[in-house]
Design a protein around this motif. Structure first.
Motif, PDB file in Angstrom:
ATOM      1  N   ARG A 144      -7.280   5.188   3.296  1.00 17.65           N
ATOM      2  CA  ARG A 144      -7.497   4.127   2.304  1.00 17.65           C
ATOM      3  C   ARG A 144      -6.922   2.800   2.786  1.00 17.65           C
ATOM      4  O   ARG A 144      -7.527   1.739   2.576  1.00 17.65           O
ATOM      5  CB  ARG A 144      -6.872   4.519   0.968  1.00 17.65           C
ATOM      6  CG  ARG A 144      -7.611   5.640   0.241  1.00 17.65           C
ATOM      7  CD  ARG A 144      -7.157   5.738  -1.208  1.00 17.65           C
ATOM      8  NE  ARG A 144      -5.709   5.942  -1.335  1.00 17.65           N
ATOM      9  CZ  ARG A 144      -5.113   7.119  -1.343  1.00 17.65           C
ATOM     10  NH1 ARG A 144      -5.827   8.230  -1.209  1.00 17.65           N
ATOM     11  NH2 ARG A 144      -3.801   7.214  -1.482  1.00 17.65           N
TER      12      ARG A 144
ATOM     13  N   LYS B 200      -9.244  -0.931   3.992  1.00 16.05           N
ATOM     14  CA  LYS B 200      -9.089  -2.258   3.381  1.00 16.05           C
ATOM     15  C   LYS B 200      -8.874  -3.370   4.396  1.00 16.05           C
ATOM     16  O   LYS B 200      -8.776  -4.533   4.017  1.00 16.05           O
ATOM     17  CB  LYS B 200      -7.890  -2.246   2.420  1.00 16.05           C
ATOM     18  CG  LYS B 200      -8.039  -1.328   1.232  1.00 16.05           C
ATOM     19  CD  LYS B 200      -6.926  -1.531   0.216  1.00 16.05           C
ATOM     20  CE  LYS B 200      -5.589  -1.042   0.707  1.00 16.05           C
ATOM     21  NZ  LYS B 200      -4.541  -1.131  -0.346  1.00 16.05           N
TER      22      LYS B 200
ATOM     23  N   HIS C 220       0.869  -1.187   0.000  1.00 15.76           N
ATOM     24  CA  HIS C 220       0.000   0.000   0.000  1.00 15.76           C
ATOM     25  C   HIS C 220       0.900   1.228   0.000  1.00 15.76           C
ATOM     26  O   HIS C 220       1.703   1.421   0.918  1.00 15.76           O
ATOM     27  CB  HIS C 220      -0.901   0.018   1.232  1.00 15.76           C
ATOM     28  CG  HIS C 220      -1.743   1.259   1.337  1.00 15.76           C
ATOM     29  ND1 HIS C 220      -2.920   1.415   0.636  1.00 15.76           N
ATOM     30  CD2 HIS C 220      -1.579   2.413   2.042  1.00 15.76           C
ATOM     31  CE1 HIS C 220      -3.441   2.591   0.912  1.00 15.76           C
ATOM     32  NE2 HIS C 220      -2.642   3.220   1.754  1.00 15.76           N
TER      33      HIS C 220
END
Length: 299
Positions: free
Chosen positions: A60, A64, A48
Motif C-alpha cells: 500500500r 502511493k 504511513h
C-alpha cells in the motif's frame, strides 16, 4: 517526487527525511508507532502505518509513491540470517506494487556483499549470487524484481556513524563496558569501512533522483579502519585497557558479534563517486568515536 520511505524513523531514515524534503520531494514515511508518527509529522512527512512483517502495508505504501527507498531492517544481529530472509520477503512485497511501471526502488544492502576473493576492497561491480554474506538474499530479491522489469538499484552500507551511533560499533561499546577491556583479534589489522551519516543520506537522495536501473552504490567515506584503531578509540573513551585476544577467544568475548570481529571488510566507493559526483566530506569514524557521548559521560 513522492517517495515512500521504509525505516523512516530509524537512525538513517530520520536524517534522510529532511534531506529529501529539503530537496523538494514529498516523503511518505512508514512507522509502526505513535511516537514515530509524531516524529514524521513534525518533520513534514506524510504518515504511513506499516511493518516489515505486514506485506500488504508495504504494498500500500509503494502504491502511493513515485519512488521507493527501502531502509528498514531488523537489526537484531543475533538473528541475522532470519532477518535477511524477512528483508527478502519485504522487498518482494514492495516490488509487486511497482511491476509494470518505471517507478524506482532503491534497496539497502551491506558493502560485504561486494567483497572480492582477492582481498581487494569490496566494489560496486561485484555481484556474486553465491556470496556467503547472508545479506546477499536482499540483492537476490532485488535482482529477481529487476528481471521482472522493476527499476531496482541497491545502496550498500558500511558502518554508518555520527557521535551518537556507529553501526555495529554501537553494540560493541556495550560489550566493552561489560567486559571491562576493549579487545581486537590477533594483530587487529582487519578493517571495517565507514561512512558519515550526512554523506550517506546525501547519497541516498542522489541515487533515487538518478534512478538508474541495476546499479549498486557504496556509501563509503573511508575504505577501511582497523579493528585495533577502533578498539583503541573505545579504550580511550571508556577508560579501559586495550588487549589483543586469540581467534579462539573471540566467541567468549564478542558473543554474537564474533562472526564480524575478525573479518577484513574494506570497501571502495570509487565507482559511486564517479557515477553520481558524490564526494564524502563528513568526519571520520575515529573522530566521531572520540566525540561520542560515552566519552563525555565518562569524563
Amino acid at each position: 517526487m513522492r517517495i515512500f520511505l521504509t525505516g523512516a524513523t530509524g537512525f538513517i531514515g530520520s536524517a534522510l527525511v529532511p534531506e529529501l524534503i529539503g530537496a523538494g520531494h514529498e516523503v511518505i514515511g512508514m512507522t509502526r508507532s505513535d511516537s514515530g508518527a509524531q516524529a514524521l509529522a513534525a518533520a513534514g512527512a506524510e504518515i504511513h502505518r506499516g511493518t516489515l512483517e505486514d506485506p500488504d502495508s508495504l504494498r500500500r505504501g509503494a502504491e502511493k509513491a513515485d519512488a521507493v527507498i527501502h531502509l528498514a531492517f531488523d537489526h537484531d544481529f543475533s538473528r541475522f540470517v532470519d532477518n535477511c530472509e524477512k528483508d527478502r520477503r519485504a522487498i518482494a512485497a514492495l516490488g509487486s506494487a511497482l511491476v509494470g511501471s518505471d517507478r524506482p526502488l532503491l534497496l539497502t544492502s551491506g558493502t560485504g556483499a561486494g567483497s572480492r576473493d582477492d582481498g581487494q576492497p569490496a566494489s560496486e561491480d561485484v555481484f556474486n549470487t553465491a556470496h556467503r554474506n547472508p545479506r546477499i538474499v536482499s540483492e537476490l530479491a532485488g535482482n529477481a524484481l529487476l528481471e521482472a522489469g522493476v527499476n531496482v538499484s541497491v545502496m550498500r552500507l558500511p558502518q554508518v556513524h555520527n557521535p551518537f551511533r556507529q553501526g555495529l560499533i554501537t553494540p560493541l561499546i556495550e560489550i566493552v563496558r561489560e567486559k571491562g577491556v576493549s579487545a581486537y583479534v590477533e594483530d587487529g589489522l582487519n578493517r571495517w569501512p565507514a561512512g558519515h551519516l550526512s554523506d550517506v543520506v546525501r547519497l541516498y537522495r542522489l541515487a533515487i533522483e538518478k534512478a538508474e536501473r541495476g546499479v549498486r552504490y557504496h556509501a563509503v567515506g573511508e575504505e577501511g579502519i582497523s579493528a585495533r584503531e577502533i578498539a583503541e578509540a573505545l579504550g580511550r573513551g571508556l577508560n579501559v585497557p586495550v588487549v589483543s585476544i586469540a581467534r579462539e577467544e573471540a566467541q567468549a568475548y564478542f558473543g554474537w558479534m564474533a562472526m564480524f570481529a575478525a573479518l577484513d571488510m574494506p570497501a571502495s566507493s570509487a565507482l559511486t563517486q564517479a557515477r553520481l559526483g558524490w564526494k564524502p566530506t563528513g568526519p571520520t569514524l575515529i573522530s566521531d568515536l572520540n566525540e561520542a557521548r560515552y566519552a563525555r559521560e565518562a569524563a
